[in-house]
Scaffold this active site. Structure first.
Site, PDB file in Angstrom:
ATOM      1  N   TRP A 158     -13.522  87.254  20.005  1.00 55.48           N
ATOM      2  CA  TRP A 158     -14.403  88.559  19.714  1.00 55.48           C
ATOM      3  C   TRP A 158     -13.736  89.694  20.122  1.00 55.48           C
ATOM      4  O   TRP A 158     -14.231  90.905  19.657  1.00 55.48           O
ATOM      5  CB  TRP A 158     -15.740  88.424  20.475  1.00 55.48           C
ATOM      6  CG  TRP A 158     -15.790  87.983  21.860  1.00 55.48           C
ATOM      7  CD1 TRP A 158     -15.757  86.869  22.510  1.00 55.48           C
ATOM      8  CD2 TRP A 158     -15.333  88.723  22.936  1.00 55.48           C
ATOM      9  NE1 TRP A 158     -15.655  86.971  23.871  1.00 55.48           N
ATOM     10  CE2 TRP A 158     -15.374  88.213  24.108  1.00 55.48           C
ATOM     11  CE3 TRP A 158     -14.959  90.452  23.261  1.00 55.48           C
ATOM     12  CZ2 TRP A 158     -15.152  88.784  25.391  1.00 55.48           C
ATOM     13  CZ3 TRP A 158     -14.733  90.785  24.393  1.00 55.48           C
ATOM     14  CH2 TRP A 158     -14.840  90.187  25.486  1.00 55.48           C
ATOM     15  N   ASN A 159     -12.695  89.851  20.997  1.00 55.95           N
ATOM     16  CA  ASN A 159     -12.261  91.195  21.482  1.00 55.95           C
ATOM     17  C   ASN A 159     -11.366  91.947  20.326  1.00 55.95           C
ATOM     18  O   ASN A 159     -11.566  93.405  20.751  1.00 55.95           O
ATOM     19  CB  ASN A 159     -11.365  90.933  22.726  1.00 55.95           C
ATOM     20  CG  ASN A 159     -10.494  90.035  22.678  1.00 55.95           C
ATOM     21  OD1 ASN A 159     -10.336  89.387  21.619  1.00 55.95           O
ATOM     22  ND2 ASN A 159      -9.311  90.135  23.752  1.00 55.95           N
ATOM     23  N   LYS A 182     -13.055  80.374  11.678  1.00 52.89           N
ATOM     24  CA  LYS A 182     -14.127  80.345  12.624  1.00 52.89           C
ATOM     25  C   LYS A 182     -14.171  81.692  13.319  1.00 52.89           C
ATOM     26  O   LYS A 182     -13.430  81.512  14.392  1.00 52.89           O
ATOM     27  CB  LYS A 182     -14.212  78.863  13.338  1.00 52.89           C
ATOM     28  CG  LYS A 182     -15.696  78.571  13.709  1.00 52.89           C
ATOM     29  CD  LYS A 182     -16.342  79.468  14.750  1.00 52.89           C
ATOM     30  CE  LYS A 182     -15.492  79.328  16.060  1.00 52.89           C
ATOM     31  NZ  LYS A 182     -16.071  80.387  17.172  1.00 52.89           N
ATOM     32  N   ALA A 184     -15.665  84.463  16.209  1.00 50.57           N
ATOM     33  CA  ALA A 184     -16.543  84.321  17.208  1.00 50.57           C
ATOM     34  C   ALA A 184     -17.970  84.879  16.913  1.00 50.57           C
ATOM     35  O   ALA A 184     -18.137  85.756  15.960  1.00 50.57           O
ATOM     36  CB  ALA A 184     -16.062  85.294  18.235  1.00 50.57           C
ATOM     37  N   SER A 237      -9.791  81.103  25.337  1.00 53.23           N
ATOM     38  CA  SER A 237      -9.669  81.012  26.771  1.00 53.23           C
ATOM     39  C   SER A 237      -8.712  79.575  26.848  1.00 53.23           C
ATOM     40  O   SER A 237      -8.677  78.966  26.060  1.00 53.23           O
ATOM     41  CB  SER A 237     -10.982  80.808  27.461  1.00 53.23           C
ATOM     42  OG  SER A 237     -11.348  79.503  26.874  1.00 53.23           O
ATOM     43  N   GLU A 258      -3.027  80.857  21.598  1.00 49.25           N
ATOM     44  CA  GLU A 258      -2.701  82.014  22.406  1.00 49.25           C
ATOM     45  C   GLU A 258      -4.011  81.854  23.320  1.00 49.25           C
ATOM     46  O   GLU A 258      -5.226  82.419  22.947  1.00 49.25           O
ATOM     47  CB  GLU A 258      -2.707  83.365  21.336  1.00 49.25           C
ATOM     48  CG  GLU A 258      -2.053  84.557  21.947  1.00 49.25           C
ATOM     49  CD  GLU A 258      -3.456  85.430  22.741  1.00 49.25           C
ATOM     50  OE1 GLU A 258      -3.206  85.036  23.972  1.00 49.25           O
ATOM     51  OE2 GLU A 258      -3.964  86.042  21.878  1.00 49.25           O
ATOM     52  N   CYS A 292      -6.314  90.108  26.398  1.00 51.03           N
ATOM     53  CA  CYS A 292      -5.804  89.170  27.328  1.00 51.03           C
ATOM     54  C   CYS A 292      -4.330  89.611  27.782  1.00 51.03           C
ATOM     55  O   CYS A 292      -3.986  89.110  28.712  1.00 51.03           O
ATOM     56  CB  CYS A 292      -5.204  88.040  26.198  1.00 51.03           C
ATOM     57  SG  CYS A 292      -4.353  88.219  24.753  1.00 51.03           S
ATOM     58  N   GLU A 466       2.943  84.597  17.622  1.00 51.54           N
ATOM     59  CA  GLU A 466       2.567  85.131  16.388  1.00 51.54           C
ATOM     60  C   GLU A 466       3.026  86.525  16.448  1.00 51.54           C
ATOM     61  O   GLU A 466       3.607  87.046  17.351  1.00 51.54           O
ATOM     62  CB  GLU A 466       0.894  85.339  16.830  1.00 51.54           C
ATOM     63  CG  GLU A 466       0.027  84.198  16.768  1.00 51.54           C
ATOM     64  CD  GLU A 466      -1.306  84.286  17.073  1.00 51.54           C
ATOM     65  OE1 GLU A 466      -1.908  83.441  16.293  1.00 51.54           O
ATOM     66  OE2 GLU A 466      -1.613  85.320  17.763  1.00 51.54           O
TER      67      GLU A 466
END
Length: 484
Positions: A158-159, A182, A184, A237, A258, A292, A466
């Protein structure tokens, strides 16, 4: 009607399978909430395993033709999608601010960053190379080709609602893979809008599906067990990543992960203190600390710790906090009440163990999920905030003496995504960057993400890379053909 209301009225809110909106197999829905107000932004279809099966049916059916599509045509579609996202930058930026909370200036930055993956990989699509050589033994010839892995499941966080999607979708499309995303549950709207952009850019039916859901495991587990799915890419996570890896292991599914970070920000005694403070604010407060790569543990040589801490506290206290769509806001809300409580509990634990709050250390207001920019000093090694990813606007400062101790502290974690070093000694910078166990190291800079550079970590921060020229390799299989 406000600008935001007009925008939300035009954003897809159903499951997106192939190139069209569908109501979802059960008709159930969930609410997307504005974290600045707690108000409902939109009601979105809640995808189920049935929808996942339909999306995989479409992806598998489209895979052969998409892989055979000339690289120049795949490149053209990605380039056109980049152009459309840039043209609609204001819509994307406002949508991300409303559903995720980040200040508009940061949302605009993410639009530029996220769109750039589309342009970068549009250029990489036509540069997928193999090789043809004589065998050293003279017994034959070696032909090596690169082929798309196949249908891909991309699970995004979501971030960074746009960039974490384009960083996966763009190289997959460039390589010739179909994709099911898919997103968040907190931020599905941005990815649904991007799906619409790809349709308008000429993407063939079946190549992309987007499945918002609150039932992540129920949706994804059957797809991971299906032999037609050939690739899983996940950002999130470490705990969830480990679960997905176990599921992927049953089919030896190709994966890239990641995962979490616990980035050290190491300031040596010869650093330019003002530059280090600037870098710490950038590395800590990007995305309100919900990144992150955010500086999580700030290690400062004791010779300069008092001066550095004072200047950092002054800068953090001066930051403007409020709703992201209000002009001048520098720090937005956290994503949810749960995240707010987690941040507050980490601060409370550190204080209980001897840390001192130099500024902040509390929730702001009763509406929305705002937490004051916070600086903690005298943080002890046993504090949870040193061991856990805070994902919030809290800078925890720990002192050290000498290079050896600083490097040891930086490496004292199971994570290894990003690290930051401040020193004016080039030899030390290179020596320490080699010694630090991290996939990415910033030297005298607080922002390190770059579309042209490989992004990823070591240890429990993930597998694979990535972006950069390395990013497309995650979606390609190598085939050796032996010729006489």
């Amino acid at each position: 009607m406000t600008t935001g209301s007009v925008l939300l009225a035009s954003v897809p809110t159903s499951v997106w399978i192939g190139n069209q909106q569908l109501p979802g197999s059960t008709g159930t829905t969930f609410e997307v909430v504005n974290p600045a107000t707690g108000n409902v932004l939109a009601v979105v279809a809640d995808a189920t395993a049935t929808d996942g099966a339909a999306a995989l049916d479409r992806a598998a059916a489209a895979q052969k033709d998409w892989a055979a599509t000339p690289a120049r045509e795949r490149s053209r579609i990605l380039r056109r999608a980049w152009e459309v996202v840039v043209e609609r930058r204001d819509e994307f930026a406002l949508l991300m601010t409303l559903e995720m909370g980040k200040p508009l200036i940061e949302s605009h930055g993410e639009v530029s960053y996220g769109a750039e993956f589309l342009r970068w990989f549009s250029e990489e699509a036509v540069r997928i190379n193999g090789r043809y050589t004589e065998s050293p033994s003279g017994s034959g010839k070696i032909l090596v080709t690169k082929e798309p892995v196949g249908p891909t499941l991309a699970i995004t966080p979501w971030n960074f609602p746009l960039a974490m999607g384009t960083r996966k979708i763009a190289p997959a499309f460039a390589a010739g893979c179909t994709v099911i995303v898919k997103p968040a549950a907190e931020t599905p709207l941005t990815m649904l809008l991007l799906a619409e952009v790809f349709r308008d850019a000429g993407l063939p039916d079946g190549v992309l599906s987007v499945l918002p859901t609150t039932q992540a495991s129920e949706l994804t587990a059957p797809m991971l067990a299906d032999p037609r799915l050939r690739k899983l890419t996940f950002t999130g996570s470490t705990a969830v990543g480990k679960t997905l890896l176990k599921l992927a292991a049953d089919r030896v599914l190709r994966t890239s992960m990641e995962l979490g970070g616990n980035a050290p920000f190491v300031v040596f005694d010869d650093a330019d203190i003002d530059a280090a403070v600037d870098g710490a604010v950038a590395a800590k407060m990007r995305n309100t600390g919900e990144a992150c790569t955010a500086a999580n543990r700030i290690y400062v040589d004791n010779a300069i710790r008092t001066e550095f801490s004072g200047k950092l506290a002054e800068r953090m206290a001066a930051l403007s906090i409020g709703p992201g769509d209000v002009e001048g806001t520098q720090v937005g809300p956290l994503i949810s009440d749960n995240q707010l409580r987690k941040v507050d509990s980490l601060v409370a634990d550190a204080v209980e163990k001897g840390a001192v709050i130099e500024t902040g250390g509390a929730q702001l207001g009763k509406i929305g999920y705002f937490y004051l920019p916070t600086v903690l000093t005298n943080v002890t090694a046993d504090a949870r905030i040193v061991k856990e990813e805070v994902f919030g606007p809290v800078a925890a400062i720990v002192g050290f003496d000498g290079e050896t101790e600083g490097v040891a502290a930086a490496n004292d974690t199971e994570y290894g995504l990003a690290a930051y070093i401040y020193t004016q000694n080039l030899d030390r910078a290179l020596r320490v960057s080699k010694a630090i166990e991290s996939g990415m190291v910033g030297i005298n800079r607080g922002i390190i993400s770059d579309v042209a550079a490989p992004f990823g970590g070591v240890k429990e921060s993930g597998l694979g890379r990535e972006s950069g020229s390395e990013g497309i390799a995650e979606y390609l299989e190598t085939k050796y053909i032996a010729l006489p």
